[in-house]
Design an enzyme around this catalytic site. Structure first.
Site, PDB file in Angstrom:
ATOM      1  N   THR A  11       0.835  -1.126  -0.162  1.00 56.54           N
ATOM      2  CA  THR A  11      -0.222   0.085   0.031  1.00 56.54           C
ATOM      3  C   THR A  11       0.808   1.272   0.063  1.00 56.54           C
ATOM      4  O   THR A  11       0.296   2.386  -0.168  1.00 56.54           O
ATOM      5  CB  THR A  11      -0.871   0.035   1.205  1.00 56.54           C
ATOM      6  OG1 THR A  11       0.036  -0.048   2.529  1.00 56.54           O
ATOM      7  CG2 THR A  11      -2.070  -1.057   1.400  1.00 56.54           C
ATOM      8  N   GLY A  12       2.262   1.165   0.030  1.00 56.38           N
ATOM      9  CA  GLY A  12       3.023   2.286   0.234  1.00 56.38           C
ATOM     10  C   GLY A  12       3.523   2.796  -1.143  1.00 56.38           C
ATOM     11  O   GLY A  12       2.972   2.260  -2.400  1.00 56.38           O
ATOM     12  N   VAL A  14       6.598   2.772  -2.637  1.00 56.96           N
ATOM     13  CA  VAL A  14       7.332   1.830  -3.218  1.00 56.96           C
ATOM     14  C   VAL A  14       6.496   0.506  -3.653  1.00 56.96           C
ATOM     15  O   VAL A  14       6.889  -0.003  -4.614  1.00 56.96           O
ATOM     16  CB  VAL A  14       8.771   1.708  -2.375  1.00 56.96           C
ATOM     17  CG1 VAL A  14       9.559   0.701  -2.996  1.00 56.96           C
ATOM     18  CG2 VAL A  14       9.403   2.824  -2.279  1.00 56.96           C
ATOM     19  N   CYS A 130      18.013   5.173  -2.318  1.00 60.02           N
ATOM     20  CA  CYS A 130      17.673   5.888  -3.695  1.00 60.02           C
ATOM     21  C   CYS A 130      18.835   6.635  -4.556  1.00 60.02           C
ATOM     22  O   CYS A 130      19.179   6.575  -5.508  1.00 60.02           O
ATOM     23  CB  CYS A 130      16.322   6.414  -3.547  1.00 60.02           C
ATOM     24  SG  CYS A 130      15.970   7.528  -1.847  1.00 60.02           S
ATOM     25  N   GLN A 157      16.774  15.984  -2.922  1.00 58.99           N
ATOM     26  CA  GLN A 157      15.964  14.685  -2.977  1.00 58.99           C
ATOM     27  C   GLN A 157      14.441  15.097  -2.541  1.00 58.99           C
ATOM     28  O   GLN A 157      14.159  15.902  -1.820  1.00 58.99           O
ATOM     29  CB  GLN A 157      16.345  13.889  -1.728  1.00 58.99           C
ATOM     30  CG  GLN A 157      17.918  13.274  -1.985  1.00 58.99           C
ATOM     31  CD  GLN A 157      18.492  12.209  -0.817  1.00 58.99           C
ATOM     32  OE1 GLN A 157      19.708  12.515  -0.587  1.00 58.99           O
ATOM     33  NE2 GLN A 157      17.573  11.179  -0.568  1.00 58.99           N
ATOM     34  N   GLY A 161      10.740  10.294  -1.153  1.00 59.18           N
ATOM     35  CA  GLY A 161      11.849   9.421  -0.679  1.00 59.18           C
ATOM     36  C   GLY A 161      11.273   9.246   1.065  1.00 59.18           C
ATOM     37  O   GLY A 161      12.040   8.097   1.648  1.00 59.18           O
ATOM     38  N   HIS A 242      14.767  12.634  -7.757  1.00 59.01           N
ATOM     39  CA  HIS A 242      16.014  13.028  -7.110  1.00 59.01           C
ATOM     40  C   HIS A 242      16.896  13.586  -8.095  1.00 59.01           C
ATOM     41  O   HIS A 242      17.163  12.894  -9.013  1.00 59.01           O
ATOM     42  CB  HIS A 242      16.952  11.779  -6.209  1.00 59.01           C
ATOM     43  CG  HIS A 242      16.067  11.465  -4.939  1.00 59.01           C
ATOM     44  ND1 HIS A 242      14.541  12.000  -4.541  1.00 59.01           N
ATOM     45  CD2 HIS A 242      16.322  10.383  -4.080  1.00 59.01           C
ATOM     46  CE1 HIS A 242      14.566  11.285  -3.579  1.00 59.01           C
ATOM     47  NE2 HIS A 242      15.320  10.249  -3.141  1.00 59.01           N
ATOM     48  N   ASN A 315      13.091   8.286  -8.129  1.00 56.52           N
ATOM     49  CA  ASN A 315      13.671   7.805  -6.863  1.00 56.52           C
ATOM     50  C   ASN A 315      12.496   6.642  -6.399  1.00 56.52           C
ATOM     51  O   ASN A 315      13.037   5.546  -5.666  1.00 56.52           O
ATOM     52  CB  ASN A 315      13.588   8.580  -5.666  1.00 56.52           C
ATOM     53  CG  ASN A 315      12.299   9.456  -5.403  1.00 56.52           C
ATOM     54  OD1 ASN A 315      12.026  10.158  -6.296  1.00 56.52           O
ATOM     55  ND2 ASN A 315      11.696   9.072  -4.147  1.00 56.52           N
TER      56      ASN A 315
HETATM   57  N1  LIG Z   1      10.609   6.012  -1.350  1.00 55.17           N
HETATM   58  C1  LIG Z   1      11.899   5.877  -1.623  1.00 55.17           C
HETATM   59  O1  LIG Z   1      12.486   6.429  -2.491  1.00 55.17           O
HETATM   60  C2  LIG Z   1      12.532   4.754  -1.107  1.00 55.17           C
HETATM   61  C3  LIG Z   1      13.798   4.349  -1.835  1.00 55.17           C
HETATM   62  C4  LIG Z   1      14.563   3.210  -1.265  1.00 55.17           C
HETATM   63  C5  LIG Z   1      14.242   2.683  -0.258  1.00 55.17           C
HETATM   64  N2  LIG Z   1      12.854   2.957   0.495  1.00 55.17           N
HETATM   65  C6  LIG Z   1      12.304   2.253   1.725  1.00 55.17           C
HETATM   66  O2  LIG Z   1      11.195   1.741   1.268  1.00 55.17           O
HETATM   67  C7  LIG Z   1      10.552   1.113   2.434  1.00 55.17           C
HETATM   68  C8  LIG Z   1       9.130   1.963   2.284  1.00 55.17           C
HETATM   69  O3  LIG Z   1       9.051   3.393   1.717  1.00 55.17           O
HETATM   70  P1  LIG Z   1       7.642   3.855   1.194  1.00 55.17           P
HETATM   71  O4  LIG Z   1       8.314   5.420   0.615  1.00 55.17           O
HETATM   72  O5  LIG Z   1       6.922   3.102   0.335  1.00 55.17           O
HETATM   73  O6  LIG Z   1       6.880   4.218   2.575  1.00 55.17           O
HETATM   74  P2  LIG Z   1       5.234   4.389   2.674  1.00 55.17           P
HETATM   75  O7  LIG Z   1       4.783   4.936   1.498  1.00 55.17           O
HETATM   76  O8  LIG Z   1       5.107   4.942   3.996  1.00 55.17           O
HETATM   77  O9  LIG Z   1       4.735   2.831   3.000  1.00 55.17           O
HETATM   78  C9  LIG Z   1       4.918   1.759   3.890  1.00 55.17           C
HETATM   79  C10 LIG Z   1       4.431   0.553   3.836  1.00 55.17           C
HETATM   80  O10 LIG Z   1       4.823  -0.190   4.560  1.00 55.17           O
HETATM   81  C11 LIG Z   1       3.802  -0.918   5.133  1.00 55.17           C
HETATM   82  N3  LIG Z   1       3.860  -1.425   6.710  1.00 55.17           N
HETATM   83  C12 LIG Z   1       4.300  -0.610   7.774  1.00 55.17           C
HETATM   84  N4  LIG Z   1       4.148  -1.086   8.869  1.00 55.17           N
HETATM   85  C13 LIG Z   1       3.839  -2.345   8.563  1.00 55.17           C
HETATM   86  C14 LIG Z   1       3.990  -3.613   9.304  1.00 55.17           C
HETATM   87  N5  LIG Z   1       4.202  -3.528  10.682  1.00 55.17           N
HETATM   88  N6  LIG Z   1       3.616  -4.847   8.744  1.00 55.17           N
HETATM   89  C15 LIG Z   1       3.285  -4.794   7.154  1.00 55.17           C
HETATM   90  N7  LIG Z   1       3.408  -3.619   6.454  1.00 55.17           N
HETATM   91  C16 LIG Z   1       3.937  -2.339   7.382  1.00 55.17           C
HETATM   92  C17 LIG Z   1       2.512   0.109   5.024  1.00 55.17           C
HETATM   93  O11 LIG Z   1       1.308  -0.685   5.107  1.00 55.17           O
HETATM   94  P3  LIG Z   1       0.073   0.179   5.635  1.00 55.17           P
HETATM   95  O12 LIG Z   1      -0.528   1.182   4.560  1.00 55.17           O
HETATM   96  O13 LIG Z   1      -0.726  -1.040   6.170  1.00 55.17           O
HETATM   97  O14 LIG Z   1       0.477   0.905   6.722  1.00 55.17           O
HETATM   98  C18 LIG Z   1       2.902   0.611   3.823  1.00 55.17           C
HETATM   99  O15 LIG Z   1       2.425  -0.439   2.568  1.00 55.17           O
HETATM  100  C19 LIG Z   1      11.193   2.165   3.581  1.00 55.17           C
HETATM  101  O16 LIG Z   1      12.138   1.188   4.222  1.00 55.17           O
HETATM  102  C20 LIG Z   1      12.104   3.287   2.679  1.00 55.17           C
HETATM  103  O17 LIG Z   1      13.479   3.449   3.447  1.00 55.17           O
HETATM  104  C21 LIG Z   1      12.344   4.021  -0.063  1.00 55.17           C
END
Ligand SMILES: NC(=O)c1ccc[n+]([C@@H]2O[C@H](COP(=O)([O-])OP(=O)(O)OC[C@H]3O[C@@H](n4cnc5c(N)ncnc54)[C@H](OP(=O)(O)O)[C@@H]3O)[C@@H](O)[C@H]2O)c1
Length: 343
Positions: A11-12, A14, A130, A157, A161, A242, A315
């Site tokens: 749902t996030g 990424v 990223c 950035q 991210g 980014h 990113n």
């Molecule tokens: N965004 C970037 O550019 C980027 C780049 C490299 C790495 N990352 C890494 O990727 C990860 C996610 O980033 P994002 O930007 O996608 O964050 P995000 O939009 O906040 O999404 C977080 C996701 O994690 C899920 N989640 C949270 N707690 C959980 C749990 N206890 N059990 C199962 N699922 C859980 C959430 O589900 P719910 O909706 O159910 O809460 C949601 O699907 C992070 O570790 C980040 O550092 C991100």
């Protein structure tokens, strides 16, 4: 042969991008499972033409799943990746917690695909930060030709991210400023709308931030431990994409013209460098693209062998989802070829 794939954090930002890219690149899936936290159970998520119903990670049995792409943050990965890997499902992890583990390969396929073989120790493969992913993609082909001595990088950035909540904060603050409402930073430490914040992740003892440290450590692990690199990372009020201003010093001579040609031929890179109004790429133009764009290639006249580059990438794609899917492609074309579980 097709594979059962789980997307953890579906749902996030990424996770949704991972689902999009699996579909765009026609990854051979037998089944795709969307997993998130308990609060998202039953939520509907698109996967190509199909709709998936989100399940809870904590209730899911990974025993018949071949590959799990994790993007749910470090605390989730720390707890779940070893269990899932231990159950025979290969984890591709977007969080930062396993990146520097010597038993976990840190992979950008165009740069160090052969290192992937090391995944068998823990059944975990890490995706880099990223900012690192797009940087090493541009540096690798130049390093092969003229050996990099030192890199100085400043990042610009986007808020995506930092996840969904950060994108929401940029939107609500921008609106608040226009209608004269008070601005209350929650995700970021200062106002992000119409501002630049030189602070990403926590501060370290030496004054660098952890994001800056990650760029140094990860570049060395992926590309070459002898490269000296120093970074300043900043968050800018851009939703996706980014940008990086990169200054590179080489051991051997290399001209801007040579670099332009080398990068034109490099996998994953696209050179847009016209030395005229608009003849360069900005973050809004890279959104939704697979390529990492390189512009403003020019000599750094302050050192014997030096170049400046401007590197821009989506990113959420090369910096996370695309790179993770490319790693999965390496797996199914290599060690997992013909080895889908339960097909
Ligand atoms: N965004 C970037 O550019 C980027 C780049 C490299 C790495 N990352 C890494 O990727 C990860 C996610 O980033 P994002 O930007 O996608 O964050 P995000 O939009 O906040 O999404 C977080 C996701 O994690 C899920 N989640 C949270 N707690 C959980 C749990 N206890 N059990 C199962 N699922 C859980 C959430 O589900 P719910 O909706 O159910 O809460 C949601 O699907 C992070 O570790 C980040 O550092 C991100």
């Amino acid at each position: 042969m097709s594979y059962k794939v789980a997307v953890v954090g579906a749902t996030g930002n990424v996770g949704r991008e991972i689902l999009k890219i699996l579909s765009e690149r026609a990854f051979p899936v037998r089944e795709v499972v969307a997993l998130a936290s308990r609060k998202s159970i039953g939520r509907e998520i698109s996967f190509g033409e199909r709709t998936l119903k989100v399940k809870a990670l904590e209730h899911y049995d990974f025993s018949g799943t071949d590959i799990a792409l994790f993007s749910a943050g470090s605390s989730v990965s720390e707890e779940w990746a070893p269990k899932v890997g231990g159950a025979g499902c290969v984890v591709i992890d977007n969080a930062s917690c396993f990146r520097m583990d010597p038993d976990v390969p840190l992979i950008v396929p165009e740069v160090n695909a052969p290192a992937l073989a090391g995944y068998v120790k823990k059944n975990i493969i890490a995706n880099p930060n990223c900012s690192t992913a797009q940087l090493v993609l541009a540096l690798k082909p130049l390093h092969d030709v003229a050996r990099i001595k030192r890199v100085v990088v400043a990042t610009y950035q986007s808020v995506s991210g930092a996840g969904n909540a950060a994108m929401e904060e940029l939107w609500t603050q921008t609106r608040a400023i226009y209608v004269n409402d008070p601005v209350e930073p929650q995700v970021f430490t200062k106002q992000i709308a119409f501002n630049v914040i030189t602070h990403i992740d926590v501060f370290m003892e030496d004054g660098a931030t952890k994001e800056e440290w990650k760029m140094v450590a990860e570049t060395r692990k992926i590309l070459d431990p002898d490269i000296a690199l120093t970074a300043t990372c900043a968050r800018v009020p851009v939703f996706v994409g980014h940008a990086e201003a990169v200054t590179v010093e080489f051991h051997q001579p290399i001209s801007a013209g040579q670099a332009r040609q080398i990068l034109r031929d490099a996998p994953g890179c696209l050179v847009v460098d016209k030395r005229e109004d608009g003849g360069y790429v900005t973050p809004v133009e890279c959104v939704g693209e697979f390529a990492t764009f390189i512009s403003r290639i020019r000599k750094d006249p302050t050192v014997k062998h030096g170049l400046h580059l401007w590197v821009v990438s989506d990113n959420l794609r090369k910096g996370a989802a695309l790179n993770a899917v490319q790693i999965a492609e390496e797996l199914i074309n290599g060690p997992l070829q013909g080895k889908g579980r339960g097909a």
